[in-house]
Design a protein around this motif. Sequence first.
Motif, PDB file in Angstrom:
ATOM      1  N   LYS A 172      58.855 -29.031  -6.448  1.00 38.08           N
ATOM      2  CA  LYS A 172      58.416 -27.529  -6.369  1.00 38.08           C
ATOM      3  C   LYS A 172      56.869 -27.608  -6.565  1.00 38.08           C
ATOM      4  O   LYS A 172      56.412 -26.932  -5.563  1.00 38.08           O
ATOM      5  CB  LYS A 172      59.117 -26.747  -7.110  1.00 38.08           C
ATOM      6  CG  LYS A 172      60.418 -26.203  -6.904  1.00 38.08           C
ATOM      7  CD  LYS A 172      60.825 -25.261  -7.776  1.00 38.08           C
ATOM      8  CE  LYS A 172      61.642 -24.080  -7.474  1.00 38.08           C
ATOM      9  NZ  LYS A 172      62.243 -23.205  -8.339  1.00 38.08           N
ATOM     10  N   ASN A 219      53.079 -16.939 -18.092  1.00 33.93           N
ATOM     11  CA  ASN A 219      53.990 -16.207 -17.144  1.00 33.93           C
ATOM     12  C   ASN A 219      55.427 -16.919 -17.181  1.00 33.93           C
ATOM     13  O   ASN A 219      56.442 -16.124 -16.809  1.00 33.93           O
ATOM     14  CB  ASN A 219      53.408 -16.189 -15.620  1.00 33.93           C
ATOM     15  CG  ASN A 219      54.052 -15.754 -14.772  1.00 33.93           C
ATOM     16  OD1 ASN A 219      54.481 -14.440 -14.600  1.00 33.93           O
ATOM     17  ND2 ASN A 219      54.616 -16.570 -13.791  1.00 33.93           N
ATOM     18  N   VAL A 248      59.225 -17.717 -17.781  1.00 32.19           N
ATOM     19  CA  VAL A 248      60.348 -17.217 -18.064  1.00 32.19           C
ATOM     20  C   VAL A 248      61.769 -17.555 -17.833  1.00 32.19           C
ATOM     21  O   VAL A 248      61.686 -18.311 -16.782  1.00 32.19           O
ATOM     22  CB  VAL A 248      60.409 -15.620 -17.742  1.00 32.19           C
ATOM     23  CG1 VAL A 248      60.795 -15.446 -16.242  1.00 32.19           C
ATOM     24  CG2 VAL A 248      60.960 -14.534 -18.563  1.00 32.19           C
ATOM     25  N   THR A 258      61.636 -20.993 -24.596  1.00 28.62           N
ATOM     26  CA  THR A 258      60.727 -20.933 -23.330  1.00 28.62           C
ATOM     27  C   THR A 258      59.947 -19.532 -23.230  1.00 28.62           C
ATOM     28  O   THR A 258      58.589 -19.686 -23.160  1.00 28.62           O
ATOM     29  CB  THR A 258      61.621 -20.553 -22.255  1.00 28.62           C
ATOM     30  OG1 THR A 258      62.819 -21.666 -22.532  1.00 28.62           O
ATOM     31  CG2 THR A 258      60.976 -21.137 -20.835  1.00 28.62           C
ATOM     32  N   VAL A 314      52.305 -12.404 -19.929  1.00 30.15           N
ATOM     33  CA  VAL A 314      53.310 -11.257 -19.187  1.00 30.15           C
ATOM     34  C   VAL A 314      54.286 -11.162 -19.933  1.00 30.15           C
ATOM     35  O   VAL A 314      55.171 -11.939 -20.172  1.00 30.15           O
ATOM     36  CB  VAL A 314      53.712 -12.143 -17.579  1.00 30.15           C
ATOM     37  CG1 VAL A 314      54.384 -11.336 -16.846  1.00 30.15           C
ATOM     38  CG2 VAL A 314      52.394 -12.677 -17.040  1.00 30.15           C
ATOM     39  N   TYR A 352      65.987 -12.241 -24.394  1.00 34.50           N
ATOM     40  CA  TYR A 352      64.565 -11.908 -23.367  1.00 34.50           C
ATOM     41  C   TYR A 352      63.850 -10.880 -23.954  1.00 34.50           C
ATOM     42  O   TYR A 352      62.736 -10.992 -24.193  1.00 34.50           O
ATOM     43  CB  TYR A 352      64.932 -11.622 -22.053  1.00 34.50           C
ATOM     44  CG  TYR A 352      63.996 -11.213 -21.053  1.00 34.50           C
ATOM     45  CD1 TYR A 352      63.165 -12.013 -20.607  1.00 34.50           C
ATOM     46  CD2 TYR A 352      63.842  -9.832 -20.586  1.00 34.50           C
ATOM     47  CE1 TYR A 352      62.221 -11.783 -19.477  1.00 34.50           C
ATOM     48  CE2 TYR A 352      63.252  -9.593 -19.506  1.00 34.50           C
ATOM     49  CZ  TYR A 352      62.160 -10.563 -19.019  1.00 34.50           C
ATOM     50  OH  TYR A 352      61.133  -9.977 -18.173  1.00 34.50           O
ATOM     51  N   LYS A 374      60.118 -11.118 -25.719  1.00 36.76           N
ATOM     52  CA  LYS A 374      58.935 -10.382 -25.007  1.00 36.76           C
ATOM     53  C   LYS A 374      58.093  -9.416 -26.182  1.00 36.76           C
ATOM     54  O   LYS A 374      56.854  -9.487 -26.181  1.00 36.76           O
ATOM     55  CB  LYS A 374      59.273  -9.601 -23.940  1.00 36.76           C
ATOM     56  CG  LYS A 374      59.539 -10.369 -22.811  1.00 36.76           C
ATOM     57  CD  LYS A 374      58.581 -11.302 -22.128  1.00 36.76           C
ATOM     58  CE  LYS A 374      58.859 -11.951 -21.058  1.00 36.76           C
ATOM     59  NZ  LYS A 374      57.752 -12.851 -20.369  1.00 36.76           N
ATOM     60  N   GLY A 407      63.846 -14.688  -9.994  1.00 38.72           N
ATOM     61  CA  GLY A 407      64.375 -14.489 -11.347  1.00 38.72           C
ATOM     62  C   GLY A 407      65.163 -13.340 -11.601  1.00 38.72           C
ATOM     63  O   GLY A 407      66.405 -13.416 -12.054  1.00 38.72           O
TER      64      GLY A 407
END
Length: 320
Positions: A78, A128, A130, A149, A176, A204, A208, A241
């Motif tokens: 990728k 960035n 996630v 992560t 982010v 998540y 954050k 995502g």
Amino acid sequence: MNATSDRWDGLLETSVVGSFTSLGYKIRSRGWDAIPAGALSDRTVLITGATSGIGTIVAREAAALGARLRIVARNVDKVRSLRDELVAATGNEDIGYYIADLSLMSDVARVSDEILEGEPDIHVLVNNAVILPSERTLTTEGLELSHATNLVAPFLLTNRMLERLVESAPARIINVISGGMYTQGLALDDLNYEEGDYSGSIAYARAKRGLMILTKMWADRLAGTGVTVNATHPGWVDTPGVRNSIPTFYRLTRPALRTPEQGSDTILWLATSDRAGQETGKLWHDRAIRSEYRFKIGIETTADRNQLWQALSETVGALT
Ligand SMILES: NC(=O)c1ccc[n+]([C@@H]2O[C@H](COP(=O)([O-])OP(=O)(O)OC[C@H]3O[C@@H](n4cnc5c(N)ncnc54)[C@H](OP(=O)(O)O)[C@@H]3O)[C@@H](O)[C@H]2O)c1
């Protein structure tokens, strides 16, 4: 901002839907200056999570603005094809990559050594990458995947890059985060999410929240060094995502979602603008400073912050 746009901005900010959707972006972005051509020339920009969504656009635009772009990605195929695409799209050939699975701290530590070996300067670090797993998943190192992560990895990578950022100053760290953070505080006694039914969205949001807190702690620690540290949430953005990880949310909100270009704007602005370069330890959305708390949830104490730092240091210490 002038008085009229200030009023619109304030009105939008009272509503998550108004603020986070493409409507908010369209209204607020009227009259914004374009980022000047060449704004990142001779600047090394290191970004995680550029092989999808918002990160791809940040990488493309950073390359177009002349950056020496360095991508940390887990998938070799990728990132190779992304590099080819970015070179073709921007004509900038100074694009390189490092391979690491950011859910594994041994890998983050290894790639950090490689980056420090390969990059004499780092001027902008964008955390960035996630993941939002639907089920509780443990990494081979025993960490819950989202915690690993989304929080431990940026903690470790950033700490390993700090000295190089200071040597390269003026430099900027951009974390982010997500508006999802507004719904959660830290779960300091359960960072690895062992208690209760697992929710990927809660894991998540907790991570954050943690990254927002680290943003302020790094900002304090780096005061006077010429390295600024800011966080931004991009709003609700149509990315792979969101499509794959929260399909119901995607279906319900799809017409109102931002494009990845809209979602990436403030990240690029934070990387380049003089105004942003004067601030540190702040949360930004649509090129303006926003509150870290929308509800009476998640307001941490100094002791909480220190406990988080200590816990992350111990985790990293045990794994690297
Ligand atoms: N989209 C939104 O509505 C929204 C809202 C609020 C905040 N955000 C924030 O915006 C940022 C970008 O989100 P997005 O929606 O663009 O995400 P996305 O499309 O899911 O892309 C995530 C990126 O992270 C990489 N990644 C995931 N796990 C990794 C690992 N273990 N090692 C290395 N790389 C890994 C992915 O690599 P692969 O390509 O290999 O999978 C991909 O490049 C995130 O920080 C997110 O929290 C997004």
